[in-house]
Design a protein around this motif. Structure first.
Motif, short mmCIF file in Angstrom:
data_model
loop_
_atom_site.label_atom_id
_atom_site.label_comp_id
_atom_site.label_asym_id
_atom_site.label_seq_id
_atom_site.Cartn_x
_atom_site.Cartn_y
_atom_site.Cartn_z
N ALA A 75 -41.38 41.37 -0.68
CA ALA A 75 -42.28 41.40 0.48
C ALA A 75 -43.34 42.49 0.31
CB ALA A 75 -41.48 41.62 1.76
N ALA A 76 -42.92 43.66 -0.16
CA ALA A 76 -43.86 44.76 -0.38
C ALA A 76 -44.84 44.43 -1.49
CB ALA A 76 -43.10 46.05 -0.69
N ALA A 77 -44.34 43.80 -2.56
CA ALA A 77 -45.21 43.42 -3.66
C ALA A 77 -46.27 42.43 -3.19
CB ALA A 77 -44.39 42.82 -4.80
N ARG A 78 -45.84 41.42 -2.44
CA ARG A 78 -46.79 40.43 -1.95
C ARG A 78 -47.84 41.08 -1.04
NH1 ARG A 78 -46.17 34.92 -1.49
NH2 ARG A 78 -43.88 35.06 -1.58
N ALA A 79 -47.38 41.92 -0.11
CA ALA A 79 -48.31 42.57 0.81
C ALA A 79 -49.30 43.45 0.05
CB ALA A 79 -47.54 43.39 1.83
N GLY A 80 -48.81 44.18 -0.94
CA GLY A 80 -49.69 45.04 -1.72
C GLY A 80 -50.73 44.27 -2.50
N LEU A 81 -50.33 43.14 -3.06
CA LEU A 81 -51.26 42.32 -3.83
C LEU A 81 -52.32 41.68 -2.93
CD1 LEU A 81 -48.83 40.61 -6.35
CD2 LEU A 81 -50.58 42.33 -6.87
N LEU A 82 -51.90 41.18 -1.79
CA LEU A 82 -52.85 40.55 -0.88
C LEU A 82 -53.85 41.56 -0.32
CD1 LEU A 82 -50.52 38.06 1.03
CD2 LEU A 82 -52.10 37.57 -0.86
N ALA A 83 -53.39 42.80 -0.12
CA ALA A 83 -54.28 43.82 0.41
C ALA A 83 -55.23 44.37 -0.64
CB ALA A 83 -53.46 44.96 1.01
N SER A 84 -54.76 44.50 -1.89
CA SER A 84 -55.56 45.17 -2.92
C SER A 84 -56.28 44.21 -3.85
CB SER A 84 -54.66 46.08 -3.76
OG SER A 84 -53.78 45.30 -4.58
N GLY A 85 -55.66 43.06 -4.11
CA GLY A 85 -56.23 42.13 -5.07
C GLY A 85 -56.19 42.65 -6.49
N GLY A 86 -55.29 43.60 -6.76
CA GLY A 86 -55.26 44.21 -8.09
C GLY A 86 -53.87 44.45 -8.62
N LEU A 87 -53.56 45.72 -8.92
CA LEU A 87 -52.28 46.14 -9.46
C LEU A 87 -51.54 46.97 -8.42
CD1 LEU A 87 -50.34 46.52 -12.01
CD2 LEU A 87 -51.58 48.67 -12.37
N VAL A 88 -50.26 46.67 -8.23
CA VAL A 88 -49.43 47.43 -7.30
C VAL A 88 -48.32 48.12 -8.08
CG1 VAL A 88 -48.03 47.36 -5.20
CG2 VAL A 88 -49.90 45.73 -5.51
N CYS A 89 -48.20 49.42 -7.92
CA CYS A 89 -47.16 50.20 -8.58
C CYS A 89 -46.13 50.61 -7.54
CB CYS A 89 -47.75 51.46 -9.22
SG CYS A 89 -49.13 51.14 -10.35
N GLY A 90 -44.87 50.33 -7.79
CA GLY A 90 -43.82 50.69 -6.85
C GLY A 90 -43.16 52.01 -7.19
N ARG A 91 -42.10 52.32 -6.46
CA ARG A 91 -41.37 53.58 -6.62
C ARG A 91 -40.03 53.31 -7.28
NH1 ARG A 91 -37.96 56.43 -2.87
NH2 ARG A 91 -38.46 54.87 -1.28
N VAL A 92 -39.67 54.12 -8.27
CA VAL A 92 -38.39 53.95 -8.95
C VAL A 92 -37.43 55.06 -8.56
CG1 VAL A 92 -39.30 52.65 -10.91
CG2 VAL A 92 -39.18 55.14 -11.05
N THR A 93 -36.18 54.69 -8.34
CA THR A 93 -35.10 55.64 -8.13
C THR A 93 -34.00 55.30 -9.12
OG1 THR A 93 -34.01 54.24 -6.48
CG2 THR A 93 -35.65 55.80 -5.67
N ALA A 94 -32.99 56.13 -9.20
CA ALA A 94 -31.89 55.88 -10.13
C ALA A 94 -30.83 55.00 -9.47
CB ALA A 94 -31.26 57.21 -10.56
N ARG A 95 -30.25 54.10 -10.25
CA ARG A 95 -29.16 53.28 -9.75
C ARG A 95 -28.01 54.19 -9.31
NH1 ARG A 95 -28.12 47.65 -12.88
NH2 ARG A 95 -26.08 48.03 -11.93
N ARG A 96 -27.47 53.89 -8.12
CA ARG A 96 -26.41 54.72 -7.57
C ARG A 96 -25.04 54.41 -8.17
NH1 ARG A 96 -29.97 53.92 -3.22
NH2 ARG A 96 -28.92 52.00 -2.53
N ASP A 97 -24.94 53.31 -8.92
CA ASP A 97 -23.64 52.92 -9.48
C ASP A 97 -23.47 53.35 -10.93
OD1 ASP A 97 -25.57 51.23 -10.52
OD2 ASP A 97 -24.37 49.41 -10.32
N GLU A 98 -24.40 54.12 -11.48
CA GLU A 98 -24.31 54.50 -12.89
C GLU A 98 -24.07 55.98 -13.11
OE1 GLU A 98 -26.96 51.07 -15.13
OE2 GLU A 98 -27.76 53.10 -14.99
#
Length: 245
Positions: free
Chosen positions: A103-126
């Motif tokens: 949902a965030a990716a779609r919203a970001g693309l529709l708003a920007s028309g370009g490249l969307v970079c998200g936020r990475v965190t560490a997996r909590r199970d590793e």
């Protein structure tokens, strides 16, 4: 606007179930999933096909024999575009996108028309808290290095300032992907090279903090802290010939 999600995979039989379940739990499931297998010899493809039988969205699989995550991603993106994709999002087979990711990716693309970079965190199970903290420090180090690196300065023809771009948490319009010539067809790391292609083309690069992917920390175990730092500083894997992915 038609969204496709791309997941490159290599020898991920033991792990790919996690990303498949995470995608099935998305709030926005109006997308097609394309898994780009990079010539696995284990049960990766079989696991994806078994998931596809009851998946809440269309699932397609293609095999890219040319080794390298860049080759797998580029082939998959071009396949998706040829089959009607106008919006493209990517994560990796060892990652866990959080429920509002598409949902965030779609919203970001529709708003920007370009490249969307998200936020990475560490997996909590590793890893425990210490391991996750080390991961975040390494990511921050890579981002800082990217910003101060002279070759990334705007005087070299870039239209936008450097911002950290994780290949396992990104989205791009099909139009922009084709305009920049696609993902470099080479082994990982490809993230900075691709970002710089985009920076030469447009200023439409945005970051969404609500577009979150839990990233695997297995490289820390495989490479050690110093080896992983070398990797995130784009100095490669040293004597290691194969990426742990």
């Amino acid at each position: 606007m038609t969204l496709w999600v791309i997941v490159p995979a290599y020898q991920e039989e033991a792990r790919i179930g996690g990303v498949l379940r995470a995608l099935a739990a998305q709030w926005d499931r109006d997308f097609t999933l394309l898994v780009a297998d990079n010539g696995s010899t284990d049960g990766t493809v079989a696991a994806v096909r078994a998931f596809a039988a009851d998946a809440p969205f269309p699932v397609d699989v293609l095999v890219e024999p040319e080794k390298g995550v860049g080759s797998a991603v580029d082939t998959a993106f071009r396949y998706a575009i040829a089959h009607g994709a106008t919006l493209l999002a990517r994560t990796d087979a060892d990652c866990l996108p959080e429920p509002r990711w598409t949902a965030a990716a779609r919203a970001g693309l529709l708003a920007s028309g370009g490249l969307v970079c998200g936020r990475v965190t560490a997996r909590r199970d590793e890893h425990g808290p210490a391991g996750r903290a080390v991961f975040l420090v390494l990511v921050a180090l890579g981002a800082f290095f990217g910003r101060i690196r002279p070759a990334h300065h705007r005087r070299h023809g870039y239209l936008a300032p450097y911002r950290m771009h994780a290949g396992n948490n990104m989205a791009i319009t099909a139009e922009l992907y084709e305009a920049v010539g696609g993902m470099p067809r080479r082994p990982s790391p490809t993230d900075r090279a691709f970002l710089n292609l985009v920076r030469r083309q447009t200023t439409a690069i945005v970051r969404r903090r609500d577009m979150v992917v839990q990233n695997s920390t297995r490289r820390i175990r495989a490479y050690g802290v110093l080896g992983t730092a070398r990797w995130y500083l784009e100095r490669g894997a040293g004597p290691r010939a194969v990426d742990v992915r």
